[in-house]
Motif scaffolding. Structure first.
Motif, PDB file in Angstrom:
ATOM      1  N   PRO A  82      -2.319  -3.453   7.210  1.00 14.65           N
ATOM      2  CA  PRO A  82      -2.313  -4.888   7.517  1.00 14.65           C
ATOM      3  C   PRO A  82      -2.563  -5.114   9.011  1.00 14.65           C
ATOM      4  CG  PRO A  82      -0.442  -4.295   6.143  1.00 14.65           C
ATOM      5  CD  PRO A  82      -1.061  -3.008   6.590  1.00 14.65           C
ATOM      6  N   SER A  83      -3.180  -6.224   9.354  1.00 18.59           N
ATOM      7  CA  SER A  83      -3.561  -6.483  10.746  1.00 18.59           C
ATOM      8  C   SER A  83      -2.410  -7.064  11.568  1.00 18.59           C
ATOM      9  CB  SER A  83      -4.752  -7.450  10.785  1.00 18.59           C
ATOM     10  OG  SER A  83      -5.867  -6.901  10.128  1.00 18.59           O
ATOM     11  N   ASN A  84      -2.614  -6.997  12.888  1.00 18.15           N
ATOM     12  CA  ASN A  84      -1.785  -7.704  13.873  1.00 18.15           C
ATOM     13  C   ASN A  84      -0.370  -7.152  14.034  1.00 18.15           C
ATOM     14  OD1 ASN A  84      -3.954  -9.525  14.354  1.00 18.15           O
ATOM     15  ND2 ASN A  84      -3.335 -10.719  12.556  1.00 18.15           N
ATOM     16  N   TYR A  85      -0.230  -5.832  13.934  1.00 13.91           N
ATOM     17  CA  TYR A  85       1.026  -5.181  14.300  1.00 13.91           C
ATOM     18  C   TYR A  85       0.783  -4.354  15.559  1.00 13.91           C
ATOM     19  CZ  TYR A  85       3.219  -6.432   9.843  1.00 13.91           C
ATOM     20  OH  TYR A  85       3.756  -7.118   8.784  1.00 13.91           O
ATOM     21  N   PRO A  86       1.801  -4.156  16.394  1.00 13.59           N
ATOM     22  CA  PRO A  86       1.609  -3.392  17.636  1.00 13.59           C
ATOM     23  C   PRO A  86       1.159  -1.949  17.410  1.00 13.59           C
ATOM     24  CG  PRO A  86       3.617  -4.687  17.763  1.00 13.59           C
ATOM     25  CD  PRO A  86       3.141  -4.776  16.337  1.00 13.59           C
ATOM     26  N   ASN A  87       1.709  -1.283  16.401  1.00 11.76           N
ATOM     27  CA  ASN A  87       1.298   0.089  16.118  1.00 11.76           C
ATOM     28  C   ASN A  87       1.569   0.424  14.657  1.00 11.76           C
ATOM     29  OD1 ASN A  87       4.156   0.582  16.184  1.00 11.76           O
ATOM     30  ND2 ASN A  87       3.990   0.909  18.394  1.00 11.76           N
ATOM     31  N   TYR A  88       1.067   1.600  14.251  1.00  9.79           N
ATOM     32  CA  TYR A  88       1.086   1.954  12.831  1.00  9.79           C
ATOM     33  C   TYR A  88       1.355   3.443  12.639  1.00  9.79           C
ATOM     34  CZ  TYR A  88      -1.415  -2.490  12.375  1.00  9.79           C
ATOM     35  OH  TYR A  88      -1.780  -3.804  12.441  1.00  9.79           O
ATOM     36  N   GLY A  89       1.695   3.786  11.418  1.00 10.97           N
ATOM     37  CA  GLY A  89       1.784   5.170  10.989  1.00 10.97           C
ATOM     38  C   GLY A  89       1.493   5.222   9.501  1.00 10.97           C
ATOM     39  N   PHE A  90       1.104   6.394   9.002  1.00 11.10           N
ATOM     40  CA  PHE A  90       0.780   6.471   7.575  1.00 11.10           C
ATOM     41  C   PHE A  90       0.846   7.910   7.083  1.00 11.10           C
ATOM     42  CE2 PHE A  90      -3.221   7.952   9.203  1.00 11.10           C
ATOM     43  CZ  PHE A  90      -3.762   8.734   8.198  1.00 11.10           C
ATOM     44  N   GLU A  91       0.871   8.032   5.770  1.00 13.18           N
ATOM     45  CA  GLU A  91       0.627   9.296   5.080  1.00 13.18           C
ATOM     46  C   GLU A  91      -0.040   8.973   3.756  1.00 13.18           C
ATOM     47  OE1 GLU A  91       2.781  13.209   3.069  1.00 13.18           O
ATOM     48  OE2 GLU A  91       4.000  11.810   4.248  1.00 13.18           O
ATOM     49  N   ILE A  92      -1.007   9.793   3.368  1.00 11.22           N
ATOM     50  CA  ILE A  92      -1.695   9.612   2.090  1.00 11.22           C
ATOM     51  C   ILE A  92      -1.839  10.962   1.416  1.00 11.22           C
ATOM     52  CG2 ILE A  92      -4.001   9.803   3.135  1.00 11.22           C
ATOM     53  CD1 ILE A  92      -4.963   7.736   1.039  1.00 11.22           C
ATOM     54  N   THR A  93      -1.729  10.973   0.097  1.00 13.37           N
ATOM     55  CA  THR A  93      -1.892  12.201  -0.670  1.00 13.37           C
ATOM     56  C   THR A  93      -2.623  11.884  -1.961  1.00 13.37           C
ATOM     57  OG1 THR A  93      -0.717  14.183  -1.443  1.00 13.37           O
ATOM     58  CG2 THR A  93       0.264  12.055  -1.988  1.00 13.37           C
ATOM     59  N   ALA A  94      -3.047  12.920  -2.686  1.00 17.39           N
ATOM     60  CA  ALA A  94      -3.751  12.760  -3.961  1.00 17.39           C
ATOM     61  C   ALA A  94      -3.074  13.639  -4.998  1.00 17.39           C
ATOM     62  CB  ALA A  94      -5.222  13.144  -3.818  1.00 17.39           C
ATOM     63  N   GLU A  95      -2.737  13.046  -6.149  1.00 19.16           N
ATOM     64  CA  GLU A  95      -1.975  13.777  -7.160  1.00 19.16           C
ATOM     65  C   GLU A  95      -2.469  13.463  -8.568  1.00 19.16           C
ATOM     66  OE1 GLU A  95       2.363  13.750  -4.846  1.00 19.16           O
ATOM     67  OE2 GLU A  95       2.135  12.796  -6.801  1.00 19.16           O
ATOM     68  N   ASP A  96      -2.114  14.350  -9.478  1.00 19.64           N
ATOM     69  CA  ASP A  96      -2.220  14.042 -10.899  1.00 19.64           C
ATOM     70  C   ASP A  96      -1.170  12.967 -11.181  1.00 19.64           C
ATOM     71  OD1 ASP A  96      -1.514  14.094 -13.737  1.00 19.64           O
ATOM     72  OD2 ASP A  96      -2.761  15.886 -13.881  1.00 19.64           O
ATOM     73  N   PRO A  97      -1.568  11.796 -11.687  1.00 18.72           N
ATOM     74  CA  PRO A  97      -0.606  10.705 -11.859  1.00 18.72           C
ATOM     75  C   PRO A  97       0.455  10.960 -12.921  1.00 18.72           C
ATOM     76  CG  PRO A  97      -2.714  10.126 -12.839  1.00 18.72           C
ATOM     77  CD  PRO A  97      -2.933  11.413 -12.099  1.00 18.72           C
ATOM     78  N   VAL A  98       0.288  12.010 -13.706  1.00 18.15           N
ATOM     79  CA  VAL A  98       1.267  12.330 -14.750  1.00 18.15           C
ATOM     80  C   VAL A  98       2.230  13.415 -14.280  1.00 18.15           C
ATOM     81  CG1 VAL A  98       1.598  13.183 -17.099  1.00 18.15           C
ATOM     82  CG2 VAL A  98      -0.319  11.658 -16.585  1.00 18.15           C
ATOM     83  N   THR A  99       1.685  14.505 -13.749  1.00 20.52           N
ATOM     84  CA  THR A  99       2.520  15.646 -13.374  1.00 20.52           C
ATOM     85  C   THR A  99       2.978  15.609 -11.922  1.00 20.52           C
ATOM     86  OG1 THR A  99       0.637  17.028 -12.715  1.00 20.52           O
ATOM     87  CG2 THR A  99       1.261  17.036 -15.050  1.00 20.52           C
ATOM     88  N   GLY A 100       2.256  14.879 -11.063  1.00 22.71           N
ATOM     89  CA  GLY A 100       2.597  14.855  -9.647  1.00 22.71           C
ATOM     90  C   GLY A 100       2.077  16.046  -8.870  1.00 22.71           C
ATOM     91  N   SER A 101       1.274  16.896  -9.493  1.00 27.03           N
ATOM     92  CA  SER A 101       0.717  18.049  -8.781  1.00 27.03           C
ATOM     93  C   SER A 101      -0.419  17.594  -7.872  1.00 27.03           C
ATOM     94  CB  SER A 101       0.212  19.098  -9.771  1.00 27.03           C
ATOM     95  OG  SER A 101      -0.788  18.552 -10.617  1.00 27.03           O
ATOM     96  N   ASN A 102      -0.543  18.243  -6.718  1.00 24.91           N
ATOM     97  CA  ASN A 102      -1.588  17.884  -5.760  1.00 24.91           C
ATOM     98  C   ASN A 102      -2.966  18.163  -6.338  1.00 24.91           C
ATOM     99  OD1 ASN A 102       0.719  19.112  -3.498  1.00 24.91           O
ATOM    100  ND2 ASN A 102      -0.031  17.027  -3.334  1.00 24.91           N
ATOM    101  N   LYS A 103      -3.916  17.298  -6.005  1.00 29.80           N
ATOM    102  CA  LYS A 103      -5.276  17.443  -6.496  1.00 29.80           C
ATOM    103  C   LYS A 103      -6.264  17.310  -5.339  1.00 29.80           C
ATOM    104  CE  LYS A 103      -4.574  18.176 -10.824  1.00 29.80           C
ATOM    105  NZ  LYS A 103      -4.994  19.463 -11.440  1.00 29.80           N
ATOM    106  N   GLY A 104      -7.155  18.269  -5.232  1.00 24.40           N
ATOM    107  CA  GLY A 104      -8.181  18.223  -4.205  1.00 24.40           C
ATOM    108  C   GLY A 104      -7.659  18.595  -2.830  1.00 24.40           C
ATOM    109  N   ILE A 105      -8.568  18.579  -1.867  1.00 21.67           N
ATOM    110  CA  ILE A 105      -8.255  18.949  -0.488  1.00 21.67           C
ATOM    111  C   ILE A 105      -8.815  17.883   0.453  1.00 21.67           C
ATOM    112  CG2 ILE A 105      -8.722  20.611   1.355  1.00 21.67           C
ATOM    113  CD1 ILE A 105      -6.749  21.652  -0.634  1.00 21.67           C
ATOM    114  N   PHE A 106      -8.008  17.482   1.429  1.00 20.07           N
ATOM    115  CA  PHE A 106      -8.464  16.522   2.430  1.00 20.07           C
ATOM    116  C   PHE A 106      -9.155  17.253   3.582  1.00 20.07           C
ATOM    117  CE2 PHE A 106      -5.222  13.983   0.308  1.00 20.07           C
ATOM    118  CZ  PHE A 106      -5.843  12.737   0.233  1.00 20.07           C
ATOM    119  N   ILE A 107     -10.191  16.625   4.109  1.00 16.23           N
ATOM    120  CA  ILE A 107     -10.941  17.172   5.235  1.00 16.23           C
ATOM    121  C   ILE A 107     -10.877  16.166   6.381  1.00 16.23           C
ATOM    122  CG2 ILE A 107     -13.190  17.980   6.048  1.00 16.23           C
ATOM    123  CD1 ILE A 107     -13.872  18.560   3.101  1.00 16.23           C
TER     124      ILE A 107
END
Length: 261
Positions: A82-107
């Motif tokens: 969202p816009s107009n905040y002084p600063n930000y932080g985040f984390e993102i991941t990719a998973e199987d939506p059923v098992t929760g196991s990680n899927k793929g690799i981020f570059i």
């Protein structure tokens, strides 16, 4: 003496409160497993930042075609806060939506503002990235053998108030679900080289070498020097991976063998 001791205790309490407030925020990136996903056990940034949860916020944009992916291909994603905040932080991941196991690799494609964590299964901000409202990175889809029918991206975003501590911030989250491209073969392969009907694979062109395996990697058929008109009979009914060489080109794709009626 008592006054000096009391004054010291007051200073100690103030120091401990301030120290706890600053140490529990992470300007250099998430400690990991804070996306609110199934695999993260539902934990998110609110475990370290204290403020309001505004629910769904920001967005995830990408170059997925019709929200589908081809196993092994690489795609570009952008997480927008969202816009107009002084600063930000985040984390993102990719998973199987059923098992929760990680899927793929981020570059990582922007080393100044982003970095990978959790063995490249997640991405978070750097200290420079806290001044950004969006972050871009690539993701390589899992290969045929480890692919699943869908992958869900979970993003956790902190909208900082700029007071230098972990209090008074706001939190939001977003997600994106993409689905494996289920077309059994590309048009080029289907039209020129092979054709699948029920549990038979018909050869449409000269094939130097062909191999068919199940998703565990077990080879169930291998042959070479096949010509137009040849056919391969597959007994098992399930997904398979077909690989072959023809016209000095290598092809690999996931196919579904249907039962005979």
């Amino acid at each position: 003496m008592k006054k000096e001791l009391s004054f010291f205790l007051v200073l100690l309490v103030i120091f401990m409160f301030h120290n706890n407030s600053t140490l529990n925020s992470y300007p250099f990136g998430s400690p990991g497993n804070k996306t609110g996903s199934i695999g993260d056990g539902g934990q998110n940034c609110m475990g370290c930042h204290y403020g309001s949860n505004i629910g769904v916020g920001g967005s995830i944009s990408s170059n997925f075609l019709n929200n589908t992916y081809i196993p092994g291909n690489t795609y570009t994603l952008t997480l927008n806060a969202p816009s107009n905040y002084p600063n930000y932080g985040f984390e993102i991941t990719a998973e199987d939506p059923v098992t929760g196991s990680n899927k793929g690799i981020f570059i990582i494609t922007d080393n100044l503002n982003t970095k990978s964590i959790e063995n490249s299964t997640s991405v978070t901000h750097t200290i420079d990235g806290t001044s950004q409202e969006s972050w871009t990175f690539d993701w390589t889809a899992p290969g045929f053998a480890s692919s699943s029918s869908s992958v869900k991206f979970y993003a956790s975003i902190i909208n900082g108030n700029g007071n230098g501590s972990n209090s008074g911030d706001t939190y939001c989250e977003n997600s994106l679900t993409v689905f494996e491209n289920t077309s059994s073969l590309s048009n080029e392969i289907n039209r020129v080289y092979i054709y699948i009907s029920e549990n038979k694979i018909f050869i449409n062109n000269f094939i130097d070498w062909i191999q068919i395996s199940d998703l565990s990697g077990r080879v169930i058929y291998r042959d070479n020097k096949l010509i137009k008109g040849d056919k391969i009979l597959i007994q098992s009914e399930k997904l398979h991976i077909v690989e072959f060489f023809s016209d000095e080109k290598y092809f690999s794709n996931k196919i579904y063998i249907q039962p005979t009626l």
